[in-house]
Scaffold this motif. Sequence first.
Motif, PDB file in Angstrom:
ATOM      1  N   GLU A 162       0.868  -1.174   0.000  1.00  0.00           N
ATOM      2  CA  GLU A 162       0.000   0.000   0.000  1.00  0.00           C
ATOM      3  C   GLU A 162       0.906   1.226   0.000  1.00  0.00           C
ATOM      4  O   GLU A 162       1.586   1.495   0.994  1.00  0.00           O
ATOM      5  CB  GLU A 162      -0.911  -0.013   1.223  1.00  0.00           C
ATOM      6  N   ALA A 163       0.913   1.951  -1.106  1.00  0.00           N
ATOM      7  CA  ALA A 163       1.906   3.009  -1.288  1.00  0.00           C
ATOM      8  C   ALA A 163       1.271   4.290  -1.804  1.00  0.00           C
ATOM      9  O   ALA A 163       0.173   4.285  -2.369  1.00  0.00           O
ATOM     10  CB  ALA A 163       2.984   2.534  -2.261  1.00  0.00           C
ATOM     11  N   ARG A 164       2.000   5.388  -1.620  1.00  0.00           N
ATOM     12  CA  ARG A 164       1.537   6.680  -2.119  1.00  0.00           C
ATOM     13  C   ARG A 164       1.762   6.813  -3.620  1.00  0.00           C
ATOM     14  O   ARG A 164       1.025   7.507  -4.315  1.00  0.00           O
ATOM     15  CB  ARG A 164       2.270   7.819  -1.402  1.00  0.00           C
ATOM     16  N   THR A 165       2.833   6.163  -4.112  1.00  0.00           N
ATOM     17  CA  THR A 165       3.185   6.245  -5.526  1.00  0.00           C
ATOM     18  C   THR A 165       3.622   4.878  -6.018  1.00  0.00           C
ATOM     19  O   THR A 165       3.962   3.987  -5.238  1.00  0.00           O
ATOM     20  CB  THR A 165       4.335   7.240  -5.766  1.00  0.00           C
ATOM     21  N   LEU A 166       3.673   4.715  -7.341  1.00  0.00           N
ATOM     22  CA  LEU A 166       4.168   3.478  -7.925  1.00  0.00           C
ATOM     23  C   LEU A 166       5.628   3.253  -7.555  1.00  0.00           C
ATOM     24  O   LEU A 166       6.041   2.129  -7.261  1.00  0.00           O
ATOM     25  CB  LEU A 166       4.009   3.521  -9.451  1.00  0.00           C
ATOM     26  N   VAL A 167       6.415   4.321  -7.570  1.00  0.00           N
ATOM     27  CA  VAL A 167       7.838   4.209  -7.242  1.00  0.00           C
ATOM     28  C   VAL A 167       8.010   3.687  -5.817  1.00  0.00           C
ATOM     29  O   VAL A 167       8.831   2.792  -5.562  1.00  0.00           O
ATOM     30  CB  VAL A 167       8.547   5.572  -7.407  1.00  0.00           C
ATOM     31  N   GLN A 168       7.250   4.221  -4.869  1.00  0.00           N
ATOM     32  CA  GLN A 168       7.355   3.763  -3.484  1.00  0.00           C
ATOM     33  C   GLN A 168       6.853   2.331  -3.329  1.00  0.00           C
ATOM     34  O   GLN A 168       7.374   1.566  -2.524  1.00  0.00           O
ATOM     35  CB  GLN A 168       6.585   4.703  -2.561  1.00  0.00           C
ATOM     36  N   GLY A 169       5.848   1.972  -4.115  1.00  0.00           N
ATOM     37  CA  GLY A 169       5.361   0.606  -4.067  1.00  0.00           C
ATOM     38  C   GLY A 169       6.427  -0.383  -4.500  1.00  0.00           C
ATOM     39  O   GLY A 169       6.643  -1.417  -3.851  1.00  0.00           O
ATOM     40  N   VAL A 170       7.096  -0.071  -5.589  1.00  0.00           N
ATOM     41  CA  VAL A 170       8.165  -0.939  -6.083  1.00  0.00           C
ATOM     42  C   VAL A 170       9.297  -1.014  -5.064  1.00  0.00           C
ATOM     43  O   VAL A 170       9.881  -2.085  -4.842  1.00  0.00           O
ATOM     44  CB  VAL A 170       8.684  -0.430  -7.442  1.00  0.00           C
ATOM     45  N   GLN A 171       9.599   0.109  -4.435  1.00  0.00           N
ATOM     46  CA  GLN A 171      10.642   0.131  -3.401  1.00  0.00           C
ATOM     47  C   GLN A 171      10.277  -0.822  -2.263  1.00  0.00           C
ATOM     48  O   GLN A 171      11.124  -1.596  -1.791  1.00  0.00           O
ATOM     49  CB  GLN A 171      10.812   1.553  -2.866  1.00  0.00           C
ATOM     50  N   SER A 172       9.022  -0.792  -1.822  1.00  0.00           N
ATOM     51  CA  SER A 172       8.575  -1.703  -0.760  1.00  0.00           C
ATOM     52  C   SER A 172       8.680  -3.153  -1.201  1.00  0.00           C
ATOM     53  O   SER A 172       9.162  -4.018  -0.450  1.00  0.00           O
ATOM     54  CB  SER A 172       7.118  -1.398  -0.380  1.00  0.00           C
ATOM     55  N   MET A 173       8.234  -3.431  -2.414  1.00  0.00           N
ATOM     56  CA  MET A 173       8.265  -4.804  -2.914  1.00  0.00           C
ATOM     57  C   MET A 173       9.686  -5.336  -2.969  1.00  0.00           C
ATOM     58  O   MET A 173       9.971  -6.444  -2.506  1.00  0.00           O
ATOM     59  CB  MET A 173       7.618  -4.867  -4.305  1.00  0.00           C
ATOM     60  N   ARG A 174      10.601  -4.557  -3.507  1.00  0.00           N
ATOM     61  CA  ARG A 174      11.991  -4.997  -3.631  1.00  0.00           C
ATOM     62  C   ARG A 174      12.652  -5.175  -2.266  1.00  0.00           C
ATOM     63  O   ARG A 174      13.388  -6.134  -2.047  1.00  0.00           O
ATOM     64  CB  ARG A 174      12.769  -4.000  -4.487  1.00  0.00           C
ATOM     65  N   ASN A 175      12.377  -4.249  -1.349  1.00  0.00           N
ATOM     66  CA  ASN A 175      12.986  -4.353  -0.027  1.00  0.00           C
ATOM     67  C   ASN A 175      12.478  -5.577   0.733  1.00  0.00           C
ATOM     68  O   ASN A 175      13.251  -6.275   1.389  1.00  0.00           O
ATOM     69  CB  ASN A 175      12.713  -3.085   0.787  1.00  0.00           C
ATOM     70  N   LEU A 176      11.171  -5.844   0.636  1.00  0.00           N
ATOM     71  CA  LEU A 176      10.645  -7.015   1.335  1.00  0.00           C
ATOM     72  C   LEU A 176      11.169  -8.300   0.698  1.00  0.00           C
ATOM     73  O   LEU A 176      11.491  -9.263   1.405  1.00  0.00           O
ATOM     74  CB  LEU A 176       9.119  -7.009   1.323  1.00  0.00           C
ATOM     75  N   LYS A 177      11.279  -8.321  -0.616  1.00  0.00           N
ATOM     76  CA  LYS A 177      11.825  -9.499  -1.289  1.00  0.00           C
ATOM     77  C   LYS A 177      13.252  -9.769  -0.819  1.00  0.00           C
ATOM     78  O   LYS A 177      13.662 -10.924  -0.686  1.00  0.00           O
ATOM     79  CB  LYS A 177      11.803  -9.308  -2.807  1.00  0.00           C
ATOM     80  N   THR A 178      14.012  -8.717  -0.563  1.00  0.00           N
ATOM     81  CA  THR A 178      15.384  -8.886  -0.070  1.00  0.00           C
ATOM     82  C   THR A 178      15.391  -9.595   1.270  1.00  0.00           C
ATOM     83  O   THR A 178      16.168 -10.523   1.498  1.00  0.00           O
ATOM     84  CB  THR A 178      16.086  -7.520   0.051  1.00  0.00           C
ATOM     85  N   PHE A 179      14.506  -9.168   2.168  1.00  0.00           N
ATOM     86  CA  PHE A 179      14.403  -9.840   3.468  1.00  0.00           C
ATOM     87  C   PHE A 179      13.994 -11.300   3.298  1.00  0.00           C
ATOM     88  O   PHE A 179      14.527 -12.192   3.964  1.00  0.00           O
ATOM     89  CB  PHE A 179      13.391  -9.123   4.363  1.00  0.00           C
ATOM     90  N   MET A 180      13.079 -11.557   2.393  1.00  0.00           N
ATOM     91  CA  MET A 180      12.583 -12.915   2.179  1.00  0.00           C
ATOM     92  C   MET A 180      13.658 -13.793   1.544  1.00  0.00           C
ATOM     93  O   MET A 180      13.798 -14.975   1.885  1.00  0.00           O
ATOM     94  CB  MET A 180      11.318 -12.881   1.330  1.00  0.00           C
ATOM     95  N   ASP A 181      14.427 -13.221   0.618  1.00  0.00           N
ATOM     96  CA  ASP A 181      15.501 -13.981  -0.026  1.00  0.00           C
ATOM     97  C   ASP A 181      16.580 -14.387   0.968  1.00  0.00           C
ATOM     98  O   ASP A 181      17.183 -15.456   0.868  1.00  0.00           O
ATOM     99  CB  ASP A 181      16.124 -13.166  -1.160  1.00  0.00           C
ATOM    100  N   HIS A 182      16.839 -13.514   1.941  1.00  0.00           N
ATOM    101  CA  HIS A 182      17.855 -13.823   2.960  1.00  0.00           C
ATOM    102  C   HIS A 182      17.447 -15.021   3.794  1.00  0.00           C
ATOM    103  O   HIS A 182      18.314 -15.751   4.309  1.00  0.00           O
ATOM    104  CB  HIS A 182      18.076 -12.607   3.869  1.00  0.00           C
ATOM    105  N   LEU A 183      16.135 -15.256   3.927  1.00  0.00           N
ATOM    106  CA  LEU A 183      15.665 -16.415   4.680  1.00  0.00           C
ATOM    107  C   LEU A 183      16.008 -17.717   3.976  1.00  0.00           C
ATOM    108  O   LEU A 183      16.279 -18.740   4.595  1.00  0.00           O
ATOM    109  CB  LEU A 183      14.149 -16.337   4.891  1.00  0.00           C
ATOM    110  N   GLU A 184      15.998 -17.657   2.624  1.00  0.00           N
ATOM    111  CA  GLU A 184      16.256 -18.860   1.838  1.00  0.00           C
ATOM    112  C   GLU A 184      17.726 -19.200   1.783  1.00  0.00           C
ATOM    113  O   GLU A 184      18.090 -20.361   1.579  1.00  0.00           O
ATOM    114  CB  GLU A 184      15.705 -18.660   0.426  1.00  0.00           C
ATOM    115  N   GLY A 185      18.572 -18.194   1.984  1.00  0.00           N
ATOM    116  CA  GLY A 185      20.028 -18.443   1.972  1.00  0.00           C
ATOM    117  C   GLY A 185      20.549 -18.678   0.573  1.00  0.00           C
ATOM    118  O   GLY A 185      19.808 -18.591  -0.414  1.00  0.00           O
ATOM    119  N   PRO A 186      21.850 -18.992   0.453  1.00  0.00           N
ATOM    120  CA  PRO A 186      22.458 -19.188  -0.858  1.00  0.00           C
ATOM    121  C   PRO A 186      21.925 -20.439  -1.538  1.00  0.00           C
ATOM    122  O   PRO A 186      21.470 -21.373  -0.902  1.00  0.00           O
ATOM    123  CB  PRO A 186      23.940 -19.338  -0.517  1.00  0.00           C
TER     124      PRO A 186
END
Length: 259
Positions: free
Chosen positions: A235-259
């Motif tokens: 839920e974002a104010r702009t498309l740019v901020q929405g993409v920023q949220s999506m990418r940042n959360l994906k980073t946290f999720m990817d770290h859970l999976e490890g290499p």
Amino acid sequence: MFSFSSSALVDRPFDWAYQLEELGYSGWEIVNEGRQRLTAETLPLAREIVETTSLVITIHLPYSDLNLASMNQPIWEETLRQMKDCISLASEFARLAVVHPGYLSPLGKQMPDRAWEQNILGLSQICDHAADHSMTIAVENMLNIESMLGRTPEEILGMLENVCRENLGFVFDVGHANTNGNVESFLALKDKMVHVHIHDNKGARDEHLPVKSGNVNWSRVAKALNGYEGRFVTEARTLVQGVQSMRNLKTFMDHLEGP
């Protein structure tokens, strides 16, 4: 499983939705407010998006000036009418609808038990109407405003248990929980979650900032929601901020999976 949602973007929303797939989204949550509201006139625009993209559509039922816990019977009935009409229109292409619980009006504050009963009855009727259209209703935890119902896990559980409908689930709004300081407590309801709203804030008010721009412990959120199979809606104010949220959360999720 990421969807975009914004009540701030009101300029030709049925046009900018076509950008979402290119930005990495697979879904769009239509906020039934202002120019995004589904009506007989806008329904063909939404239908065209469904037919020409692969976006999964979910909807957010209208909430401005509406109250499922209203003690004013005509207002309560109008709230149900608008929400049911929205479900009927969206049922052609959406299988899930988010709803805000009610809030205590000045009269409701004098009779909180009655207001709670109105809220439960309203949710029950909405669920029954949605069931007739093969749709799930997801009730949302609310931000830190004293009059609002659903600010605590106990109240959300109370709604789920008292309504007792198979098509009623819980949408976890991370930002709302953060304003109440109970993100951790809500994470314990993972098995009740059918939908998740993603945005950040600094804990004092509902700012709808991009992920990592406030003080939500996103590493903890990502870890707790590991294995969750529903949609994440930025839920974002702009498309740019929405993409920023999506990418940042994906980073946290990817770290859970490890290499």
